[in-house]
Design a protein around this motif. Structure first.
Motif, PDB file in Angstrom:
ATOM      1  N   PHE A   1       0.864  -1.185   0.000  1.00  0.00           N
ATOM      2  CA  PHE A   1       0.000   0.000   0.000  1.00  0.00           C
ATOM      3  C   PHE A   1       0.897   1.230   0.000  1.00  0.00           C
ATOM      4  N   VAL A   2       0.524   2.229  -0.799  1.00  0.00           N
ATOM      5  CA  VAL A   2       1.342   3.434  -0.914  1.00  0.00           C
ATOM      6  C   VAL A   2       1.528   4.067   0.461  1.00  0.00           C
ATOM      7  N   GLY A   3       2.789   4.327   0.806  1.00  0.00           N
ATOM      8  CA  GLY A   3       3.095   4.953   2.090  1.00  0.00           C
ATOM      9  C   GLY A   3       3.426   3.957   3.184  1.00  0.00           C
ATOM     10  N   PHE A   4       3.388   2.633   2.857  1.00  0.00           N
ATOM     11  CA  PHE A   4       3.677   1.611   3.852  1.00  0.00           C
ATOM     12  C   PHE A   4       4.695   0.628   3.284  1.00  0.00           C
ATOM     13  N   ASN A   5       5.455   0.008   4.193  1.00  0.00           N
ATOM     14  CA  ASN A   5       6.395  -1.012   3.773  1.00  0.00           C
ATOM     15  C   ASN A   5       5.633  -2.243   3.274  1.00  0.00           C
ATOM     16  N   THR A   6       6.106  -2.810   2.169  1.00  0.00           N
ATOM     17  CA  THR A   6       5.495  -4.042   1.653  1.00  0.00           C
ATOM     18  C   THR A   6       5.722  -5.186   2.651  1.00  0.00           C
ATOM     19  N   GLN A   7       4.640  -5.938   2.939  1.00  0.00           N
ATOM     20  CA  GLN A   7       4.711  -7.015   3.920  1.00  0.00           C
ATOM     21  C   GLN A   7       4.565  -8.369   3.220  1.00  0.00           C
ATOM     22  N   GLU A   8       5.369  -9.320   3.635  1.00  0.00           N
ATOM     23  CA  GLU A   8       5.198 -10.704   3.208  1.00  0.00           C
ATOM     24  C   GLU A   8       4.676 -11.496   4.394  1.00  0.00           C
ATOM     25  N   VAL A   9       3.485 -12.109   4.231  1.00  0.00           N
ATOM     26  CA  VAL A   9       2.796 -12.756   5.353  1.00  0.00           C
ATOM     27  C   VAL A   9       2.716 -14.256   5.100  1.00  0.00           C
ATOM     28  N   ARG A  10       3.241 -15.029   6.025  1.00  0.00           N
ATOM     29  CA  ARG A  10       3.146 -16.498   5.918  1.00  0.00           C
ATOM     30  C   ARG A  10       1.735 -16.922   6.313  1.00  0.00           C
ATOM     31  N   ILE A  11       1.092 -17.738   5.452  1.00  0.00           N
ATOM     32  CA  ILE A  11      -0.279 -18.136   5.763  1.00  0.00           C
ATOM     33  C   ILE A  11      -0.333 -19.505   6.455  1.00  0.00           C
ATOM     34  N   ALA A  12       0.641 -20.372   6.199  1.00  0.00           N
ATOM     35  CA  ALA A  12       0.813 -21.617   6.975  1.00  0.00           C
ATOM     36  C   ALA A  12      -0.504 -22.312   7.278  1.00  0.00           C
ATOM     37  N   GLY A  13      -1.291 -22.566   6.252  1.00  0.00           N
ATOM     38  CA  GLY A  13      -2.533 -23.305   6.440  1.00  0.00           C
ATOM     39  C   GLY A  13      -3.702 -22.472   6.913  1.00  0.00           C
ATOM     40  N   GLN A  14      -3.473 -21.181   7.188  1.00  0.00           N
ATOM     41  CA  GLN A  14      -4.566 -20.323   7.643  1.00  0.00           C
ATOM     42  C   GLN A  14      -5.478 -19.945   6.466  1.00  0.00           C
ATOM     43  N   THR A  15      -6.740 -19.688   6.786  1.00  0.00           N
ATOM     44  CA  THR A  15      -7.683 -19.204   5.770  1.00  0.00           C
ATOM     45  C   THR A  15      -8.157 -17.785   6.067  1.00  0.00           C
TER      46      THR A  15
ATOM     47  N   VAL B   1      -6.513 -14.111   7.802  1.00  0.00           N
ATOM     48  CA  VAL B   1      -5.330 -13.469   8.383  1.00  0.00           C
ATOM     49  C   VAL B   1      -5.588 -11.975   8.574  1.00  0.00           C
ATOM     50  N   THR B   2      -4.891 -11.401   9.523  1.00  0.00           N
ATOM     51  CA  THR B   2      -4.892  -9.945   9.740  1.00  0.00           C
ATOM     52  C   THR B   2      -3.473  -9.457   9.501  1.00  0.00           C
ATOM     53  N   VAL B   3      -3.354  -8.473   8.629  1.00  0.00           N
ATOM     54  CA  VAL B   3      -2.035  -7.954   8.253  1.00  0.00           C
ATOM     55  C   VAL B   3      -1.909  -6.530   8.773  1.00  0.00           C
ATOM     56  N   LYS B   4      -0.895  -6.290   9.596  1.00  0.00           N
ATOM     57  CA  LYS B   4      -0.662  -4.951  10.127  1.00  0.00           C
ATOM     58  C   LYS B   4       0.510  -4.322   9.385  1.00  0.00           C
ATOM     59  N   MET B   5       0.247  -3.194   8.720  1.00  0.00           N
ATOM     60  CA  MET B   5       1.258  -2.540   7.888  1.00  0.00           C
ATOM     61  C   MET B   5       2.025  -1.494   8.703  1.00  0.00           C
ATOM     62  N   ALA B   6       3.288  -1.326   8.357  1.00  0.00           N
ATOM     63  CA  ALA B   6       4.137  -0.316   9.004  1.00  0.00           C
ATOM     64  C   ALA B   6       4.395   0.826   8.031  1.00  0.00           C
ATOM     65  N   SER B   7       4.290   2.057   8.515  1.00  0.00           N
ATOM     66  CA  SER B   7       4.479   3.233   7.656  1.00  0.00           C
ATOM     67  C   SER B   7       5.891   3.285   7.109  1.00  0.00           C
ATOM     68  N   ASP B   8       5.994   3.640   5.844  1.00  0.00           N
ATOM     69  CA  ASP B   8       7.291   3.847   5.189  1.00  0.00           C
ATOM     70  C   ASP B   8       7.459   5.351   4.993  1.00  0.00           C
ATOM     71  N   THR B   9       8.158   5.993   5.926  1.00  0.00           N
ATOM     72  CA  THR B   9       8.305   7.449   5.872  1.00  0.00           C
ATOM     73  C   THR B   9       8.952   7.892   4.582  1.00  0.00           C
ATOM     74  N   LYS B  10       9.966   7.159   4.119  1.00  0.00           N
ATOM     75  CA  LYS B  10      10.643   7.535   2.877  1.00  0.00           C
ATOM     76  C   LYS B  10       9.686   7.472   1.691  1.00  0.00           C
ATOM     77  N   MET B  11       8.842   6.443   1.652  1.00  0.00           N
ATOM     78  CA  MET B  11       7.917   6.308   0.525  1.00  0.00           C
ATOM     79  C   MET B  11       6.871   7.408   0.573  1.00  0.00           C
ATOM     80  N   LEU B  12       6.422   7.782   1.769  1.00  0.00           N
ATOM     81  CA  LEU B  12       5.443   8.860   1.866  1.00  0.00           C
ATOM     82  C   LEU B  12       5.987  10.136   1.262  1.00  0.00           C
ATOM     83  N   GLU B  13       7.266  10.381   1.486  1.00  0.00           N
ATOM     84  CA  GLU B  13       7.882  11.567   0.914  1.00  0.00           C
ATOM     85  C   GLU B  13       7.980  11.467  -0.606  1.00  0.00           C
ATOM     86  N   ASP B  14       8.019  10.229  -1.120  1.00  0.00           N
ATOM     87  CA  ASP B  14       8.255  10.034  -2.540  1.00  0.00           C
ATOM     88  C   ASP B  14       6.990  10.014  -3.378  1.00  0.00           C
ATOM     89  N   VAL B  15       5.825  10.218  -2.761  1.00  0.00           N
ATOM     90  CA  VAL B  15       4.577  10.315  -3.511  1.00  0.00           C
ATOM     91  C   VAL B  15       4.335  11.789  -3.816  1.00  0.00           C
TER      92      VAL B  15
END
Length: 1011
Positions: free
Chosen positions: A70-84, A86-100
């Motif tokens: 998502f624009v402005g956040f670090n790309t996340q890779e989430v292991r699903i390990a048999g789950q159907t 999931v909840t994904v919590k994104m972390a802000s990417d300050t550098k990317m926010l500046e680059d939009v």
């Protein structure tokens, strides 16, 4: 039956090979993120989150991970390990926010931009506390020049993006506020409301705004709320004193006595005495005040967001009664309605008051320093008498005492509003329609009043008053159709179509009167005046202009490596002649992200390496409305016993008046090195402007003064460099960042009307820059025994100004003629290069920021020293600037002999005394701040608390003008202002240092608080 069974078994087999994953994507505050991209790592499936941050997608049964971005956040890779689920919590990417960055009718990652765009975040703008954004941006952005044209409180700067193109048409850039062209003053925008500023500089970027973007575009985006965020309350404030940066360097009593004696022209008048030394500036100036308060609230629900802010600014100058106040109110609301609709509005409102422009400095600076302003009983004199002049005098106490009988007040109210509705077209992913409506209203009221005897030698001089009213209404309607899709994960496609209409109406009226019997009326009831009441036709008027436009833009990117953007726009302007109203112009730009190529993956030090090239055409229709129709002016006269008004032609019509065109090519290189610790941009551009919109003078025998036509050509070319670096990144708690920009622009006049090579009246010369000085060139002073003085300067004297001689010489080496008009030189005032730098050092909770601007080369024109200012007459007639003048005992002086050969009241060639090198390095802001730790704030319910101290305009280095005068080397006036004998209106475009309010230095204490 068999076929049906086979189909069922086949589908069952597929179902066994796939599975469905659902879930929710939230931000670091656990708020849902609508529009986030969710993909299977193997590439077998993809989806995006809905308005509640939820998603569903089908993936291969053996899929191990999801990739969420998502624009402005670090790309996340989430292991699903048999789950159907999931909840994904994104972390802000300050550098990317500046680059939009905002590019006009959309946003784009800086990595994908192919045009020339300079950006700055709102937080960086607020590093320089100021009344308006032009003051905060000076020296921060390459290719964008900010020139000070007034030093009075609240004044905005002149903005030029990549030089001056036009001669008579406007060179001001277009300001776009929240997507709609802005009809007000840039001072109407509260810096605390700004989220980001993006400046479009080349034609491939500005073409989307058509003819209004011919001089560059400043995109101002204001703060908005965040969907799903709990309400937050913020308070930002600063306050502190404004003090003199320096006084005007005038002679004191003993110095003036010596000057008068050296000149030998005048003796003391009745109010003068050699033992008196009056500091008129000390009697006038006060300590000013700078203060700002802003309170805001923002937040949102699951389906919408809001942001509201109210602000107050007071900028009180060091000259009594000079003050600027601004009250601002801004709000924005964005709301989703169902799955497909979205509506919202932005409103920016302000009311500002400017006081004290009637109080000038010439009277105080020109007063004799050996004149005593007090009577024997200690009371203040009305006037002082000097050898040839009697002058009304004023002080700080007197100006404050006369606040109700000597005043100038400009009040303005502006309301700038944008409403939008947006609908996603069902069944066509990525397609949406949006309608924008801009409704702007600005009203101004400018009144002045001078009471009986005030400013006059005669105490019975009647009072005068004047008032003018202006009203501007402006509307814009834009219809936008946007298609934005990514195909096969590598083909990014964006298309925008626009149809827009806009109209601007302006009305102004002005009235003046003499002898207001009841001075309590001031300028509010001119009908009660006993003297003459004048309704002037010249400043009054009513104007209407409209613009209709079509536009299409396509942007395509393949694998973030190869990018192209193409725009076509067609504008129709009511200002131009029938048959010439419409013009269509193209723009195209391309980019190659070399760092994405496979052969660059083995070079880890290079994170970004992108080449850009662009070409585009823009046009300018910024001439006065009805210029195609000609102009009539009025002339009052007596016809027998009847008072009548007649009309006569002052400007001829031109049925062929068309567009002024500019073609620009731009080449750029963007780079990021060492994990983007060092990043920057290098650009080269060239702009050719033709069919200049220009007012052409006509011979007096025609009976008409001028007409407006398309003539002439100009050229601008230049280079720009910007660098940003992270020198230390959290090394034992230390962080150090720095930025630097440098740019150089060269412009020249390529041709004028009818093949002429020069227009001396306007100081325009083919092959030379547009802004020049046309004058004699001072090369020193004549000394006793210098050869050829009798030939070159008949009747001249030792110690007079020596100027450059360009004529021929006889065989014996003697000049063939005296110095005359043929020896006048064309001298460019343009700097060789200019720019700025900034640095920030942080240690734990502390941070220190420094911001500077610099200029090298060019000519600074100070009317304080030249003959037009009447403050360097070197005759002893009245107050004189402090200079090192020639005497038989001081022959190495810079300035001529007092009382020497003169031209009128000033030394011959006295205009040359005002030319200085324009070079300087100016530290604009030093700021020390402290962020209170979150652990200390959490217990009291405060999210953020920062306190800071800022010193503004503290130091100037490497300035010849500052070294001689002690003054700020920045200009403070247009050329036709703030001088005893100012330049004519046609040379107003030049900027000078005149007798405007003195430069100041501020010390501010501020706080940023969020609950």
């Amino acid at each position: 039956m068999i076929l049906t069974l086979f189909t069922f078994l086949f589908c069952l087999s597929l179902s066994a090979q796939t599975k469905q994953i659902s879930g929710t994507v939230v931000d670091d505050l656990n708020q849902p993120l609508p529009g986030a991209s969710v993909k299977a790592k193997s590439g077998s499936g993809s989806s995006s989150t809905d308005v509640n941050g939820k998603f569903k997608l089908t993936v291969q049964a053996n899929e191990q991970a999801l990739v969420v971005s998502f624009v402005g956040f670090n790309t996340q890779e989430v292991r699903i390990a048999g789950q159907t689920n999931v909840t994904v919590k994104m972390a802000s990417d300050t550098k990317m926010l500046e680059d939009v960055v905002v590019i006009g009718y959309g946003t784009q990652r800086a990595e994908a931009v192919t045009g020339s765009v300079a950006s700055i975040r709102g937080e960086a703008v607020r590093d320089v506390p100021s009344a308006n954004i032009s003051q905060a941006l000076q020296g921060r952005l390459p290719g964008v020049e900010f020139s000070q044209t007034s030093s009075q409180p609240g004044a905005a700067m002149q903005i030029r993006i990549r030089g001056t193109r036009s001669l008579n048409a406007s060179n001001d850039p277009l300001v776009v506020l929240d997507g709609i062209p802005f009809a007000g003053s840039i001072g109407d925008i509260n810096p605390n409301d700004i989220k980001s500023i993006d400046i479009l500089k080349d034609a491939s970027a500005t073409a989307i705004y058509g003819s209004r973007g011919a001089n560059g575009v400043i995109l101002v985006t204001t703060n908005k709320g965040t969907a799903g965020q709990a309400a937050k309350l913020s308070y930002n404030a600063f306050t502190g004193p404004k003090t003199l940066f320096s006084r005007y360097p005038m002679m004191n009593g003993p110095e003036f006595v010596a000057l008068r004696k050296a000149a030998g022209l005048y003796t003391n008048a009745l109010d003068e005495s050699d033992d008196v030394s009056t500091d008129w500036q000390d009697l006038l100036y006060r300590t000013g005040l700078m203060m700002s308060h802003d309170v805001g609230v923002s937040g949102g629900t699951q389906e919408g967001s809001y942001n509201f802010n109210v602000g107050y600014l007071q900028d009180q100058g060091v000259v009594p009664s000079q003050e600027y106040k601004r009250f601002s109110l801004r709000g924005s609301v964005d709301q989703n309605v169902g799955k497909h609709f979205r509506v919202g509005f932005n409103t920016n409102n302000n009311f500002n008051i400017t006081n004290g422009s009637n109080v000038g400095l010439y009277g105080a600076l020109s007063a004799s320093p050996i004149a005593n302003p007090y009577n024997e009983d200690g009371t203040w004199k009305r006037t002082i008498r000097m050898p040839l002049d009697e002058q009304w005098i004023y002080s700080r106490d007197l100006v404050e005492e006369l606040e109700d009988t000597w005043l100038s007040q400009n009040k303005a109210f502006g309301s700038y509003n944008t409403l939008y509705g947006e609908v996603k077209i069902p069944g066509v992913e990525g397609l949406k329609y949006r309608a924008n409506v801009g409704l702007n209203y600005r009203q101004g009221n400018n009144g002045s009043f001078t009471g009986r005897g005030v400013t006059a030698i005669n105490a019975t001089t009647p009072s005068t008053a004047s008032i003018s009213n202006t009203l501007t209404t402006d509307w814009t309607i834009e219809n936008l159709l946007t298609y934005d899709r990514t195909f096969a994960e590598k083909h990014q496609f964006n298309a925008v179509g626009l149809y827009s209409l806009g109209e601007n109406r302006y009305n102004r009226s002005a009235t003046s009167a003499r002898d207001i019997q009841n001075e309590d009326f001031q300028y509010y009831n001119l009908g009660s005046a006993a003297g003459e009441i004048t309704v002037s036709p010249e400043p009054g008027g009513y104007r209407v202009s409209g613009l209709m436009s079509w536009m299409g833009r396509v942007m395509y990117s393949y694998d973030n490596r190869y990018m192209i953007s193409a725009t076509v726009r067609s504008d129709g302007s009511s200002r131009l002649a029938p048959g010439h109203k419409w013009h269509t112009y193209p723009a195209v730009s391309v980019g190659w992200n070399i760092s994405k190529e496979s052969f660059m993956q083995s070079v880890p030090a290079i994170n970004l390496l992108k080449l850009r090239a662009g070409y585009g055409q823009t046009s300018n229709q910024s001439v006065n409305e009805y210029a195609t129709l000609g102009r009539l002016s009025t002339r009052p006269y007596n016809f027998g016993d009847t008072y009548s008004t007649g009309y006569y032609v002052t400007e001829l019509p031109n049925a062929d008046l068309g567009w002024e065109y500019s073609e620009t090519v731009n080449y750029g290189l963007d780079f990021g090195l060492f994990n983007n610790r060092l990043s920057g941009t290098v650009e080269y551009y060239q702009t050719k402007t033709s069919d200049l919109l220009m007012s052409l003078g006509l011979p007096e025998t025609s009976g008409v003064g001028s007409y407006t036509a398309n003539i002439g050509k100009t050229q601008n070319k230049g280079i720009e460099l910007s660098l940003n670096g992270v020198i230390l990144e959290n090394v034992n708690g230390w962080t150090w960042e720095a930025g630097f920009n440098l740019y150089a622009n060269r412009n020249k006049l390529v041709s004028l009307a009818s093949g002429q090579m020069e227009d001396r009246n306007n100081w325009w010369f083919v092959g030379k820059p547009i802004d020049v000085i046309y004058d004699y060139e001072k090369i020193g002073l004549w000394q006793e025994g210098d050869p050829h003085r009798a030939i070159l300067e008949p009747g001249g004297n030792a110690g007079m100004i020596k100027v450059k001689y360009t004529g021929d010489y006889n065989a014996d080496g003697t000049p063939v003629r005296a110095i005359g008009p043929d020896d006048m030189q064309v001298m460019s005032i343009e700097p060789k290069f200019q720019g700025g730098f900034n640095t920030r050092v942080a240690y734990k909770g502390f941070d220190f920021t420094a911001i500077a601007a610099f200029k090298h080369g060019g000519i600074l024109n100070s009317t304080l020293y030249s003959s037009s200012g009447y403050l360097n007459m070197l005759s002893g007639r009245r107050g004189n600037v402090k200079v090192d003048y020639w005497t038989p005992e001081n022959t190495d002086a810079k300035y001529p002999k007092p009382g020497g050969i003169a031209s009128g009241d000033n030394p011959r060639y006295g205009s040359t005394l005002g030319y200085f090198s324009a070079s300087y390095l100016k530290i604009r802001t030093l700021s020390l701040g402290y962020n209170v730790s979150q652990s200390a704030l959490k217990s009291v319910g405060v999210d953020r608390l920062r306190v800071y101290f800022t010193a503004q305009n503290p130091f100037v280095f490497f300035s010849p003008y500052h070294k001689e005068s002690g003054m700020d080397p920045e200009t403070n006036s247009y050329a036709n202002q703030n001088a005893a004998v100012a330049y004519s209106e046609n040379l107003r475009r030049l900027t000078t240092i005149g007798t405007n309010a003195p430069a100041t230095r501020s010390y501010l204490l501020g706080v940023n608080l969020t609950f």
